[in-house]
Design a protein around this motif. Structure first.
Motif, PDB file in Angstrom:
ATOM      1  N   SER A  93      -8.283  18.410  35.707  1.00 38.98           N
ATOM      2  CA  SER A  93      -7.835  19.212  34.563  1.00 38.98           C
ATOM      3  C   SER A  93      -6.321  19.103  34.445  1.00 38.98           C
ATOM      4  O   SER A  93      -5.593  19.406  35.394  1.00 38.98           O
ATOM      5  CB  SER A  93      -8.261  20.673  34.727  1.00 38.98           C
ATOM      6  N   PHE A  94      -5.862  18.686  33.262  1.00 40.66           N
ATOM      7  CA  PHE A  94      -4.469  18.297  33.040  1.00 40.66           C
ATOM      8  C   PHE A  94      -3.702  19.343  32.217  1.00 40.66           C
ATOM      9  O   PHE A  94      -4.231  19.890  31.253  1.00 40.66           O
ATOM     10  CB  PHE A  94      -4.417  16.975  32.281  1.00 40.66           C
ATOM     11  N   ALA A  95      -2.427  19.553  32.593  1.00 39.66           N
ATOM     12  CA  ALA A  95      -1.535  20.416  31.811  1.00 39.66           C
ATOM     13  C   ALA A  95      -0.112  19.893  31.929  1.00 39.66           C
ATOM     14  O   ALA A  95       0.252  19.239  32.912  1.00 39.66           O
ATOM     15  CB  ALA A  95      -1.621  21.863  32.290  1.00 39.66           C
ATOM     16  N   ASN A  96       0.704  20.181  30.914  1.00 38.01           N
ATOM     17  CA  ASN A  96       2.108  19.781  30.903  1.00 38.01           C
ATOM     18  C   ASN A  96       2.984  20.982  31.261  1.00 38.01           C
ATOM     19  O   ASN A  96       2.948  22.008  30.578  1.00 38.01           O
ATOM     20  CB  ASN A  96       2.495  19.258  29.513  1.00 38.01           C
ATOM     21  N   ILE A  97       3.752  20.862  32.352  1.00 37.36           N
ATOM     22  CA  ILE A  97       4.655  21.939  32.771  1.00 37.36           C
ATOM     23  C   ILE A  97       5.979  21.775  32.033  1.00 37.36           C
ATOM     24  O   ILE A  97       6.762  20.867  32.308  1.00 37.36           O
ATOM     25  CB  ILE A  97       4.885  21.912  34.292  1.00 37.36           C
ATOM     26  N   GLU A  98       6.236  22.669  31.093  1.00 30.23           N
ATOM     27  CA  GLU A  98       7.377  22.538  30.180  1.00 30.23           C
ATOM     28  C   GLU A  98       8.600  23.283  30.721  1.00 30.23           C
ATOM     29  O   GLU A  98       9.208  24.103  30.013  1.00 30.23           O
ATOM     30  CB  GLU A  98       6.980  23.067  28.795  1.00 30.23           C
ATOM     31  N   ALA A  99       8.979  22.992  31.958  1.00 28.19           N
ATOM     32  CA  ALA A  99      10.152  23.626  32.563  1.00 28.19           C
ATOM     33  C   ALA A  99      10.306  23.126  33.992  1.00 28.19           C
ATOM     34  O   ALA A  99       9.328  22.684  34.603  1.00 28.19           O
ATOM     35  CB  ALA A  99       9.999  25.146  32.581  1.00 28.19           C
ATOM     36  N   PRO A 100      11.510  23.226  34.551  1.00 27.98           N
ATOM     37  CA  PRO A 100      11.648  23.022  35.994  1.00 27.98           C
ATOM     38  C   PRO A 100      10.931  24.145  36.740  1.00 27.98           C
ATOM     39  O   PRO A 100      10.737  25.242  36.188  1.00 27.98           O
ATOM     40  CB  PRO A 100      13.165  23.110  36.219  1.00 27.98           C
ATOM     41  N   VAL A 101      10.557  23.886  37.981  1.00 31.42           N
ATOM     42  CA  VAL A 101       9.936  24.900  38.834  1.00 31.42           C
ATOM     43  C   VAL A 101      10.831  25.032  40.071  1.00 31.42           C
ATOM     44  O   VAL A 101      10.713  24.251  41.016  1.00 31.42           O
ATOM     45  CB  VAL A 101       8.505  24.515  39.225  1.00 31.42           C
ATOM     46  N   ALA A 102      11.746  25.992  40.029  1.00 32.20           N
ATOM     47  CA  ALA A 102      12.739  26.143  41.094  1.00 32.20           C
ATOM     48  C   ALA A 102      12.822  27.609  41.512  1.00 32.20           C
ATOM     49  O   ALA A 102      13.428  28.428  40.814  1.00 32.20           O
ATOM     50  CB  ALA A 102      14.103  25.633  40.628  1.00 32.20           C
ATOM     51  N   ASP A 103      12.216  27.930  42.638  1.00 32.42           N
ATOM     52  CA  ASP A 103      12.197  29.317  43.121  1.00 32.42           C
ATOM     53  C   ASP A 103      13.581  29.817  43.519  1.00 32.42           C
ATOM     54  O   ASP A 103      13.844  31.026  43.510  1.00 32.42           O
ATOM     55  CB  ASP A 103      11.251  29.446  44.315  1.00 32.42           C
ATOM     56  N   SER A 104      14.489  28.919  43.889  1.00 34.88           N
ATOM     57  CA  SER A 104      15.824  29.323  44.330  1.00 34.88           C
ATOM     58  C   SER A 104      16.750  29.665  43.163  1.00 34.88           C
ATOM     59  O   SER A 104      17.839  30.212  43.371  1.00 34.88           O
ATOM     60  CB  SER A 104      16.461  28.213  45.166  1.00 34.88           C
ATOM     61  N   SER A 142      19.368  20.824  35.621  1.00 38.88           N
ATOM     62  CA  SER A 142      20.067  19.687  36.217  1.00 38.88           C
ATOM     63  C   SER A 142      19.304  19.108  37.407  1.00 38.88           C
ATOM     64  O   SER A 142      18.096  19.316  37.540  1.00 38.88           O
ATOM     65  CB  SER A 142      21.485  20.084  36.612  1.00 38.88           C
ATOM     66  N   LEU A 143      20.007  18.400  38.276  1.00 36.54           N
ATOM     67  CA  LEU A 143      19.369  17.709  39.379  1.00 36.54           C
ATOM     68  C   LEU A 143      18.718  18.674  40.367  1.00 36.54           C
ATOM     69  O   LEU A 143      17.667  18.370  40.950  1.00 36.54           O
ATOM     70  CB  LEU A 143      20.382  16.819  40.106  1.00 36.54           C
ATOM     71  N   ALA A 144      19.318  19.846  40.539  1.00 38.21           N
ATOM     72  CA  ALA A 144      18.751  20.835  41.462  1.00 38.21           C
ATOM     73  C   ALA A 144      17.349  21.241  41.016  1.00 38.21           C
ATOM     74  O   ALA A 144      16.440  21.382  41.836  1.00 38.21           O
ATOM     75  CB  ALA A 144      19.657  22.058  41.537  1.00 38.21           C
ATOM     76  N   GLY A 145      17.181  21.420  39.719  1.00 38.15           N
ATOM     77  CA  GLY A 145      15.871  21.778  39.185  1.00 38.15           C
ATOM     78  C   GLY A 145      14.865  20.657  39.322  1.00 38.15           C
ATOM     79  O   GLY A 145      13.686  20.881  39.634  1.00 38.15           O
ATOM     80  N   ILE A 146      15.304  19.422  39.105  1.00 36.24           N
ATOM     81  CA  ILE A 146      14.412  18.267  39.225  1.00 36.24           C
ATOM     82  C   ILE A 146      13.922  18.124  40.661  1.00 36.24           C
ATOM     83  O   ILE A 146      12.722  17.944  40.917  1.00 36.24           O
ATOM     84  CB  ILE A 146      15.138  16.983  38.779  1.00 36.24           C
ATOM     85  N   LYS A 147      14.863  18.212  41.611  1.00 35.57           N
ATOM     86  CA  LYS A 147      14.490  18.053  43.015  1.00 35.57           C
ATOM     87  C   LYS A 147      13.578  19.173  43.503  1.00 35.57           C
ATOM     88  O   LYS A 147      12.632  18.938  44.265  1.00 35.57           O
ATOM     89  CB  LYS A 147      15.753  17.973  43.870  1.00 35.57           C
ATOM     90  N   ALA A 148      13.856  20.403  43.059  1.00 37.61           N
ATOM     91  CA  ALA A 148      13.013  21.535  43.463  1.00 37.61           C
ATOM     92  C   ALA A 148      11.601  21.382  42.906  1.00 37.61           C
ATOM     93  O   ALA A 148      10.614  21.667  43.599  1.00 37.61           O
ATOM     94  CB  ALA A 148      13.634  22.843  42.984  1.00 37.61           C
ATOM     95  N   THR A 149      11.501  20.920  41.666  1.00 34.64           N
ATOM     96  CA  THR A 149      10.189  20.713  41.034  1.00 34.64           C
ATOM     97  C   THR A 149       9.400  19.641  41.769  1.00 34.64           C
ATOM     98  O   THR A 149       8.213  19.827  42.081  1.00 34.64           O
ATOM     99  CB  THR A 149      10.363  20.307  39.558  1.00 34.64           C
TER     100      THR A 149
END
Length: 404
Positions: A93-104, A142-149
């Motif tokens: 089952s597929f979905a598009n996550i429309e945001a970074p996923v960064a708990d910090s 930015s890059l922090a969000g990409i890496k956290a995701t």
């Protein structure tokens, strides 16, 4: 007398020769007929011997967004409760996550989003297990969000996600999913970003012809290398938002990817509104295998929002208002069957219209937009929503029935 004898023997000889020729011709025709029958029998037998060997149930949703009204209420499971049976019915089952996923990092709404992992976990609990991570908001933090995701999805067992690179300017990423005896190749790319920040860490292919040629070449090599049964491509499209008309540009481009790169399913998103879907003939597919010459592919041009708060003020007296289309989405369920000759057949397409309903307490939840829900609202004296959604349902059905 002698002449009569000669004439008699000559006539007899000719009669025997003609009879012999006739017999030979009949024998040849009889043999040819038998050969033809044998060939037909063999063809029928070959067809009869091609049987299903495995299958996958596939479910495709749209954009999973988190505006402030969405994460204001922390009971995220409530968002998905009514569509969980549908989502969990898919093997994938597929979905598009429309945001970074960064708990910090703090939760953040439009225009630079950020969501926390518990928001995604609620979607996973509902049954989603494959995610596209590439869209115009991928690098909002930015890059922090990409890496956290990337770290979150890489470390999440039982989940597949694609679209983010390990290193700057790394190769096109992908996931190989092996399920129910089938091998699925999943790739996720975006044609646009809101900024160029850290774009080299994203599977980003702008919509110009030069980049499309590069993408086509890379996808073709990847498909050949993977040796997959099914190739699914997620494309976050570079096109205007809130427009339900499918662009000729993308029709042409998607068909090119189907023909050149042997993509089986194209799952597109971005405009936040529902567009139609279609099955297309892929006549040049796998021409080296006669059994797969008539293989078909499937295109979803946009499944709209699965959850968002873009429709904060429904126009109850004007349901056809353009912005109101952001409140509906589409979930498409289909079946992929692998046959004993190696071909894969796509079938049993089931479109399900969903809507984002705002509860009396103000929580945004997903509902199946069907007659049963509309009647429930009417019986509960929620007349404005009942009338409004009745019209909204007709409008979305019209979109799905018309190839614009």
């Amino acid at each position: 007398m002698q002449e009569n004898k000669k004439f008699f023997f000559l006539s007899l000889f000719l009669s025997v020769m003609l009879a012999s020729c006739g017999t030979t011709k009949i024998a040849e025709e009889s043999g040819s007929e038998k050969n033809g029958q044998n060939q037909k029998t063999q063809e029928v037998s070959a067809k009869e011997s091609v049987i299903p060997v495995s299958s996958l149930s596939l479910v495709f949703a749209g954009d999973v967004m988190a505006h402030s009204p969405n994460f204001k209420f922390t009971d995220f499971d409530r968002i998905w409760r009514d569509i969980t049976p549908l989502v969990s019915s898919g093997d994938l089952s597929f979905a598009n996550i429309e945001a970074p996923v960064a708990d910090s990092l703090p939760w953040a709404t439009y225009p630079q989003f950020n969501m926390h992992s518990e928001y995604v976990e609620a979607a996973i609990k509902a049954g989603f297990n494959v995610f596209s991570l590439t869209n115009n908001h991928t690098n909002d933090q930015s890059l922090a969000g990409i890496k956290a995701t990337k770290k979150y999805f890489d470390n999440r067992p039982g989940i597949w996600a694609s679209g983010l690179k390990e290193k700057k300017d790394g190769p096109l990423t992908y996931k190989i999913i092996e399920k129910n005896g089938m091998k699925v190749l999943f790739v996720s790319i975006t044609e646009l970003l809101n900024s160029g920040d850290s774009s080299s860490y994203i599977d980003y292919y702008p919509s110009g012809e030069k980049k499309r040629n590069i993408l086509s070449g890379e996808l073709k090599k990847l498909q050949e290398k993977a040796g997959c049964d099914l190739f699914i491509l997620s494309v976050h499209t570079d096109e205007p938002e809130y427009i339900i008309k499918v662009t000729e540009n993308h029709k042409k481009f998607f068909r090119r990817l189907i023909e050149e790169c042997r993509v089986d399913i194209i799952w597109a998103n971005h405009p936040h509104v529902v567009k139609f879907f279609e099955e297309v003939q892929a006549s040049s597919f796998y021409t080296e295998k006669a059994a797969q010459k008539n293989r078909k592919a499937f295109i979803m041009y946009a499944n709209g929002n699965t959850i968002s708060a873009q429709r904060t003020n429904p126009k109850f007296t004007a349901p056809e208002t353009q912005r109101d289309y952001t409140g509906e989405g589409l979930i498409v369920r289909l079946k992929a069957t692998k046959m004993s000759d190696g071909s894969v057949i796509l079938s049993d397409y089931e479109p399900h219209i969903i809507t984002t309903y705002i509860t009396p307490k103000g929580q945004y939840v997903i509902k199946m937009l069907n007659d049963e829900f509309i009647k429930t609202l009417d019986r509960a004296e929620v007349v404005n929503w009942a009338k409004y959604l009745s019209e909204r349902k007709k409008l979305i059905e019209k979109v799905l029935s018309e190839k614009k």
